[in-house]
Design a protein around this motif. Sequence first.
Motif, PDB file in Angstrom:
ATOM      1  N   GLY A   1      15.372   4.136   3.258  1.00 30.56           N
ATOM      2  CA  GLY A   1      14.572   4.270   4.472  1.00 30.56           C
ATOM      3  C   GLY A   1      15.142   3.533   5.664  1.00 30.56           C
ATOM      4  N   SER A   2      16.071   2.656   5.436  1.00 33.16           N
ATOM      5  CA  SER A   2      16.682   1.983   6.576  1.00 33.16           C
ATOM      6  C   SER A   2      18.131   1.647   6.277  1.00 33.16           C
ATOM      7  N   LEU A   3      18.774   1.047   7.273  1.00 36.23           N
ATOM      8  CA  LEU A   3      20.225   0.881   7.229  1.00 36.23           C
ATOM      9  C   LEU A   3      20.782   0.248   5.947  1.00 36.23           C
ATOM     10  N   ASP A   4      20.356  -0.983   5.639  1.00 33.50           N
ATOM     11  CA  ASP A   4      21.007  -1.730   4.555  1.00 33.50           C
ATOM     12  C   ASP A   4      20.868  -1.023   3.210  1.00 33.50           C
TER      13      ASP A   4
ATOM     14  N   PHE B   1      -6.708   6.570   3.208  1.00 27.42           N
ATOM     15  CA  PHE B   1      -5.826   6.135   2.131  1.00 27.42           C
ATOM     16  C   PHE B   1      -5.448   4.697   2.431  1.00 27.42           C
ATOM     17  N   PRO B   2      -4.929   3.981   1.412  1.00 28.40           N
ATOM     18  CA  PRO B   2      -4.549   2.596   1.699  1.00 28.40           C
ATOM     19  C   PRO B   2      -3.574   2.488   2.872  1.00 28.40           C
ATOM     20  N   GLU B   3      -2.624   3.446   2.973  1.00 27.89           N
ATOM     21  CA  GLU B   3      -1.575   3.288   3.981  1.00 27.89           C
ATOM     22  C   GLU B   3      -1.845   4.054   5.268  1.00 27.89           C
ATOM     23  N   LYS B   4      -2.809   5.000   5.214  1.00 22.67           N
ATOM     24  CA  LYS B   4      -3.028   5.794   6.426  1.00 22.67           C
ATOM     25  C   LYS B   4      -4.433   6.391   6.464  1.00 22.67           C
ATOM     26  N   ASN B   5      -4.824   6.807   7.676  1.00 29.94           N
ATOM     27  CA  ASN B   5      -6.037   7.598   7.848  1.00 29.94           C
ATOM     28  C   ASN B   5      -5.611   8.995   8.271  1.00 29.94           C
ATOM     29  N   VAL B   6      -6.246   9.973   7.656  1.00 32.25           N
ATOM     30  CA  VAL B   6      -5.888  11.341   7.987  1.00 32.25           C
ATOM     31  C   VAL B   6      -7.109  12.056   8.538  1.00 32.25           C
TER      32      VAL B   6
ATOM     33  N   PRO C   1       7.265   1.372   5.453  1.00 34.35           N
ATOM     34  CA  PRO C   1       8.294   2.239   6.009  1.00 34.35           C
ATOM     35  C   PRO C   1       7.822   2.930   7.284  1.00 34.35           C
ATOM     36  N   ASN C   2       8.773   3.420   8.050  1.00 33.49           N
ATOM     37  CA  ASN C   2       8.516   4.232   9.223  1.00 33.49           C
ATOM     38  C   ASN C   2       7.585   5.391   8.838  1.00 33.49           C
ATOM     39  N   PRO C   3       6.501   5.578   9.594  1.00 36.52           N
ATOM     40  CA  PRO C   3       5.543   6.620   9.206  1.00 36.52           C
ATOM     41  C   PRO C   3       6.160   8.000   9.012  1.00 36.52           C
ATOM     42  N   LEU C   4       7.157   8.303   9.839  1.00 32.99           N
ATOM     43  CA  LEU C   4       7.799   9.608   9.691  1.00 32.99           C
ATOM     44  C   LEU C   4       8.358   9.789   8.290  1.00 32.99           C
ATOM     45  N   LEU C   5       8.725   8.655   7.681  1.00 32.07           N
ATOM     46  CA  LEU C   5       9.402   8.725   6.394  1.00 32.07           C
ATOM     47  C   LEU C   5       8.443   8.668   5.221  1.00 32.07           C
ATOM     48  N   GLN C   6       7.151   8.569   5.482  1.00 35.60           N
ATOM     49  CA  GLN C   6       6.242   8.575   4.333  1.00 35.60           C
ATOM     50  C   GLN C   6       5.197   9.658   4.488  1.00 35.60           C
ATOM     51  N   ASN C   7       5.652  10.768   5.002  1.00 37.76           N
ATOM     52  CA  ASN C   7       4.722  11.843   5.280  1.00 37.76           C
ATOM     53  C   ASN C   7       4.855  12.991   4.296  1.00 37.76           C
ATOM     54  N   HIS C   8       5.946  13.055   3.591  1.00 40.43           N
ATOM     55  CA  HIS C   8       6.182  14.229   2.740  1.00 40.43           C
ATOM     56  C   HIS C   8       7.219  13.914   1.660  1.00 40.43           C
ATOM     57  N   PRO C   9       7.048  14.510   0.457  1.00 39.29           N
ATOM     58  CA  PRO C   9       7.998  14.246  -0.638  1.00 39.29           C
ATOM     59  C   PRO C   9       9.449  14.617  -0.304  1.00 39.29           C
ATOM     60  N   LEU C  10       9.657  15.465   0.701  1.00 41.83           N
ATOM     61  CA  LEU C  10      11.038  15.810   1.045  1.00 41.83           C
ATOM     62  C   LEU C  10      11.868  14.586   1.430  1.00 41.83           C
TER      63      LEU C  10
ATOM     64  N   SER D   1       0.810  -1.221   0.000  1.00 43.00           N
ATOM     65  CA  SER D   1       0.000   0.000   0.000  1.00 43.00           C
ATOM     66  C   SER D   1       0.842   1.270   0.000  1.00 43.00           C
ATOM     67  N   THR D   2       2.154   1.143   0.131  1.00 47.17           N
ATOM     68  CA  THR D   2       3.003   2.332   0.158  1.00 47.17           C
ATOM     69  C   THR D   2       2.911   3.074  -1.174  1.00 47.17           C
ATOM     70  N   PRO D   3       2.654   4.376  -1.161  1.00 42.01           N
ATOM     71  CA  PRO D   3       2.578   5.119  -2.424  1.00 42.01           C
ATOM     72  C   PRO D   3       3.924   5.098  -3.178  1.00 42.01           C
ATOM     73  N   PRO D   4       3.858   5.204  -4.519  1.00 43.15           N
ATOM     74  CA  PRO D   4       5.054   5.032  -5.346  1.00 43.15           C
ATOM     75  C   PRO D   4       6.268   5.867  -4.915  1.00 43.15           C
ATOM     76  N   LEU D   5       6.043   7.147  -4.632  1.00 40.87           N
ATOM     77  CA  LEU D   5       7.169   7.998  -4.273  1.00 40.87           C
ATOM     78  C   LEU D   5       7.895   7.463  -3.045  1.00 40.87           C
ATOM     79  N   TYR D   6       7.123   6.968  -2.057  1.00 40.36           N
ATOM     80  CA  TYR D   6       7.743   6.488  -0.833  1.00 40.36           C
ATOM     81  C   TYR D   6       8.313   5.094  -1.003  1.00 40.36           C
ATOM     82  N   LYS D   7       7.776   4.359  -1.987  1.00 39.85           N
ATOM     83  CA  LYS D   7       8.423   3.088  -2.331  1.00 39.85           C
ATOM     84  C   LYS D   7       9.812   3.376  -2.848  1.00 39.85           C
TER      85      LYS D   7
END
Lengths: 631, 119
Positions: free
Chosen positions: A80-83, A541-546, A165-174, A68-74
């Motif tokens: 998004g993580s160490l490896d 949204f598939p990945e979150k409720n706002v 991904p960590n929610p903090l990391l899928q909150n904004h295109p930045l 369900s992660t949107p394309p940009l955040y995919k």
Amino acid sequence: MIYNTGIIFSWISFVLLVILFFNKKEIYTEILVRLNLFVQVFLFCLLEIGLFLNDFSISYIANYSAESTPPLYKFASLWGSLDGSILLWNLCLSFFMYLYLKSYKDLSSDIDIKIFSLIMIFFVGYTVFSSSPFAGCIELAAVGCNNASLLPFQELVTSNIGRGPNPLLQNHPLMAIHPPMLYIGYVGMTMPFVAATSRLYSKKQNANDWIEVAEKTTYIPWLFLTIGITLGAAWSYEVLGWGGYWAWDPVENVSFIPWLLATAFLHSAKIQKSQNTLLNWNYILVGLMFLSTIFGTFVTRSGVLISVHAFSNGNIGTYLLFGMILFGIIFIVIGSKNVEYFSNSKKIDNWFGKAGFFVYNNIFLFSSALVIFIGTIFPLIYETLYDRQITIGRSYYDILVGPLLVILLGLMIFSNKLTIKNLNINKWFKENMILINSSLAISILTLLTFDNSYILVVTVAASFMLILITVDNLFKNFRKSKINKTYWTGQIAHLGIAIFAFGIILNVSQSYSTEKEINSFEEFTFNNQTYFVYDSIEESFPEKNVIKLPISNQNTTKFTSLNIFNNSSQQAISSPAVFRTFKNDVYITVKFIDENSYKLIVRNNYGIFIMWIGLFVSSISFVPRLSKNEK
Amino acid sequence: MKNRYLTLLLLVLLFTLPSLFPDNESRYEQWSKSLLCPVCQGETIYDSPSEYADDMGAILLEQINKGLTDDQIYTFWVSRYGERIITNPINRNLEILFIPLTLVFGFVLLFVRKLYVKK
């Protein structure tokens, strides 16, 4: 498929680098460097393909992406993580190795490429031997993957859904821009290190050429680091609703340390080029710049410190510590081979001339870096020594770093017209009298409406002086072609910092906040303005409720929202509604929602827009450099 | 010369501003900025939007309204959460300022000595 290919190509990259390290024939060097770059680009694309195809047989993808992660955040989940972030690190590193080979290579020796490949072997080695983003999942967890294998051709298990991904990391295109910028900055610091160590290793008559290359190669990563840190600050303030842009969080600190060191180096390199002084010091700075980036990664990734940024550990801590020691030894050994050369370093005659001012600049920048470094590791040391846990917070940095930065601001006032000989302070006063008086007058008028303190008064006066003097200088002299373009880079950067300093001191000293409890369709007053609160709107949204809450003030309506992510146990993320004017932001976040009553945090944040302008001006300081070649 | 007197006058004016328009931070603000929210990864309760921080803030406000001394407030929080709850340990553990200052001072001394020419 992706798993096997990824693992095998990681190995290929590793082998290529080992061959490069032992290679003696010049004709193969370029081929190997190009091949390595090609393989790294391929690996990057491969993991992206895996992310987009939702290949949950790969442990990394199962754990840090979801269907369900949107394309940009995919796309952004790759770092998004160490490896995965090490994979991006390697891509940057191989790109810089190619750039170095093409533009900065020492043509008389290939030791620089050897040092470069050694550094790269170290980082690629991590993905090959320790933990790879391509590792296949061999044991499932409830959600995601529990155990992964680094060997190819294993029997894999596939989880049905990814953890996301960590929610903090899928909150904004930045998210897609801020980390790569920082990475380019961090990884780029390898170039000056390689330039300095290799050129001093193969010591020639004309040994001062290392400083030229080291300076040029520092500017690029410095610029990216500046932009990366700025974007991070903007992200945390404008989007994450933390209310702040800088928290003296350990991870923020460790990105600031290389920035301070690189800024110091960009100044002191100039003095070495023109006056042949500070040779040994510049070498030390280059080494510390590089080691501080590894230290930074160590702090972020090892889990030794608590931070909003830190992500899960694994064994990379020890690995990076080992790397720091290894590269530290290389650095010290090559340095000690050159003791004789370093002893040619001239002493300073004119302490109020150009060299003197640049030395003060270095003293204060380095001291700031030192203080921040100590503040960052102090809790660790304290715990080891006394077996007591302490927290180093904002006040430590306010007391120790604040004054150092204000002194630096003061020093910049003199930067527009430094000569080799001592500055004649009387003459300087006479020449700038009108500007000085008017900036003092403007400061007094500005400050009349604020709550004052001595640090505020000094900072505002210094920043106005610096702004007026620099702008005056720009208007009068910018068209003169005699003046070196890098001079204008410096002046514009200083102007940006002056504007920034004014904004930040207002923000730090004047801002305040309050809490409001309110129901739908009610209004509240804050700072002589009325704000009307509507009813909240829920969106799925598939990945979150706002949950969005519209708030309006004088015909403008903004939304503050709470983002609640599926697949995540973490707390909801609130995004702010920001009503911005030049002077201040009214910054509203939701703390709590209960049916149709809300608890809001309302902040009056001063100077934010001014800060962003300042940082923007500093970031475009590279523009005069671009035209340098046309001359 | 006139200009110089003007500069002097302006400077004097500038430096009287802090006593004319002082910055008064409330005790609650000072304390909430120095108490760590233990569940929020390095944020103070002033910065954190979490409910936990909210509850802590309510207790703190009550203590301040009751007129508890700084020492009493300190003891209350440290006895419950340990020293790490205080993000501003500078008043208590002076070495936290002393160590970096010594190092910086040592560095400056060494640096300048290396560059200084005796005449």
